[in-house]
Enzyme design. Sequence first.
Site, short mmCIF file in Angstrom:
data_model
loop_
_atom_site.label_atom_id
_atom_site.label_comp_id
_atom_site.label_asym_id
_atom_site.label_seq_id
_atom_site.Cartn_x
_atom_site.Cartn_y
_atom_site.Cartn_z
N GLN A 55 -10.10 -4.03 -3.35
CA GLN A 55 -11.40 -3.60 -2.84
C GLN A 55 -12.49 -3.88 -3.88
OE1 GLN A 55 -12.08 -2.06 0.36
NE2 GLN A 55 -14.08 -2.77 -0.33
N ARG A 73 0.89 -1.18 0.00
CA ARG A 73 0.00 0.00 0.00
C ARG A 73 0.92 1.22 0.00
NH1 ARG A 73 -5.29 1.32 3.56
NH2 ARG A 73 -6.09 -0.04 1.91
N CYS A 111 -16.29 1.43 0.68
CA CYS A 111 -15.12 0.60 1.01
C CYS A 111 -14.72 0.72 2.47
CB CYS A 111 -13.95 0.94 0.09
SG CYS A 111 -13.34 2.63 0.27
N HIS A 119 -7.37 0.76 -6.37
CA HIS A 119 -7.59 -0.12 -5.20
C HIS A 119 -8.26 -1.41 -5.71
CE1 HIS A 119 -7.84 -1.34 -1.19
NE2 HIS A 119 -8.72 -0.49 -0.68
N ARG A 158 -13.37 -8.94 1.73
CA ARG A 158 -11.96 -8.70 1.44
C ARG A 158 -11.17 -9.96 1.78
NH1 ARG A 158 -9.91 -3.45 1.55
NH2 ARG A 158 -7.99 -4.45 0.85
N ASP A 184 -17.22 7.13 -1.43
CA ASP A 184 -15.97 6.98 -0.68
C ASP A 184 -15.71 8.30 0.04
OD1 ASP A 184 -13.49 6.07 0.21
OD2 ASP A 184 -12.52 6.13 -1.75
N1 NVA Z 1 -9.98 6.46 -1.34
C1 NVA Z 1 -9.60 6.08 0.00
C2 NVA Z 1 -9.84 4.62 0.20
C3 NVA Z 1 -9.50 4.12 1.59
C4 NVA Z 1 -9.66 2.64 1.71
C5 NVA Z 1 -8.15 6.43 0.24
O1 NVA Z 1 -7.34 6.27 -0.69
O2 NVA Z 1 -7.82 6.89 1.33
N1 CP Z 2 -11.18 -0.33 2.56
C1 CP Z 2 -9.90 -0.38 2.97
O1 CP Z 2 -8.97 -0.62 2.18
O2 CP Z 2 -9.76 -0.20 4.29
P1 CP Z 2 -8.40 0.04 5.09
O3 CP Z 2 -7.87 1.40 4.69
O4 CP Z 2 -8.81 -0.02 6.53
O5 CP Z 2 -7.42 -1.03 4.74
#
Ligand code: NVA
Ligand code: CP
Length: 314
Positions: free
Chosen positions: A143, A113, A269, A140, A297, A229
Site C-alpha cells: 500500500q 495477507r 488506503c 502493509h 496498487r 485509516d
Molecule cells: N489498517 C487496515 C488496512 C486495511 C487495508 C487493516 O489492517 O484492516
Molecule cells: N487497501 C487495501 O489493502 O484494501 P483491501 O483490504 O481491499 O485489499
Amino acid sequence: MPTPSAMTAPAIRHYLQFSDFTADEYAYLFERAALIKAKFKAYEKHQPLTDRTLALIFEKASTRTRVSFEAGMYQLGGSVVHLTTGDSQLGRSEPIDDSAKVISRMVDLVMIRTFEQAKIEAFAAASRVPVINGLTNEFHPCQILADLFTFIEHRGSIKGKTVAWVGDGNNMANTWLQAAEILDFTVHVSTPSGYEVDQNVAGIRSADSYKVFKDPMDACRGADLVTTDVWTSMGYEAENEARRKAFADWCVDEEMMRAAQPDALFMHCLPAHRGEEVQAEVIDGPQSVVWDEAENRLHAQKALMEFLLLGRIA
Ligand code: NVA
Ligand code: CP
C-alpha cells in the site's frame, strides 16, 4: 549441462516489509511502475511473466489487494491461484513450514495477507520463491509503495516533505515510518493515547524521521500529505466500541486540511468510513487522490512482481 546441484540458484528476495528495499531500488520501482502504467493506458501488452504463477493466500478479507494482484499477474502474462484459510489446509493447522515448502514448489511467487508478521516471516523462511506481504497486523508495504508512487505522480519527489498521520498507530502507520527513514521525509503522527506507534514494532532505527503530536490539528499543520485509516483494523474487531470512543477526535476534517499546505493531498488506503476517520467532504473533495491511490496498487505491484522475479530490466 550443469547438474541441478552444481548450478548456483539466484538469491531470493522477499518483500515482507518496506525496509526490505533500498532507496535506489524504490527509485527504480517507481520509474518502472510509471512505464508499466503508461503501457497499460495505451493498451500495449507487457507480458514478461508468461507461464509464471502467483499464489495469493488470504487469511483476512480484501478487495483491492486481491483484484490488483490477480488482474496484475494476468496482465503480466502469468496466472494466479487463490487460497483462503477457510478453503485450504491453512485453516486446519497444517504447519506453516510445510505449507510453504509445498506451495513454493508449485508456483513462482507467493503473496500472503495474514495476522502476525511472524507468520509471514516463517513462511518466507521455508519458501523456495519470493514472498510478498499483502498486509499483516504490523505492516502493509504494498500500500505504501502505491501511495508513494501516487504522491510522486502528483507532486514529485517526497524527499524532505511532511506526511501527517492521523489515527491508529497501526500497520499503515508503521509502514509510513519505515518509508520516511528510507526515503528521507518526515511523518507527523497523532494518535489517541493508548494507540501510539511503537518504534520497535515499526522496525525503525531511530525516532529522527517522525514527530508525535497530541492534537491531530498540530500534526496536519504545514503537511504536504494528510493520511488516515480505519479506527479498527482487521483482527481488532473486539475493540470496536472502545475504539469508537477513543478515536472520536481523530477524524480528518476540512479544518485539518486547511491547516496543511494549500496544495496538500489527502490519502486513505480504503476501505473508508465517512463520518468516522474522515469527513465525506475531505475524501470526496478536491485534495483527495484516493482513487488514483487504489488504481496505483495495480501498477506498483506489477513493477514489484516483475522486479522480484526478473530483477532490474535495463
Ligand atoms: N489498517 C487496515 C488496512 C486495511 C487495508 C487493516 O489492517 O484492516
Ligand atoms: N487497501 C487495501 O489493502 O484494501 P483491501 O483490504 O481491499 O485489499
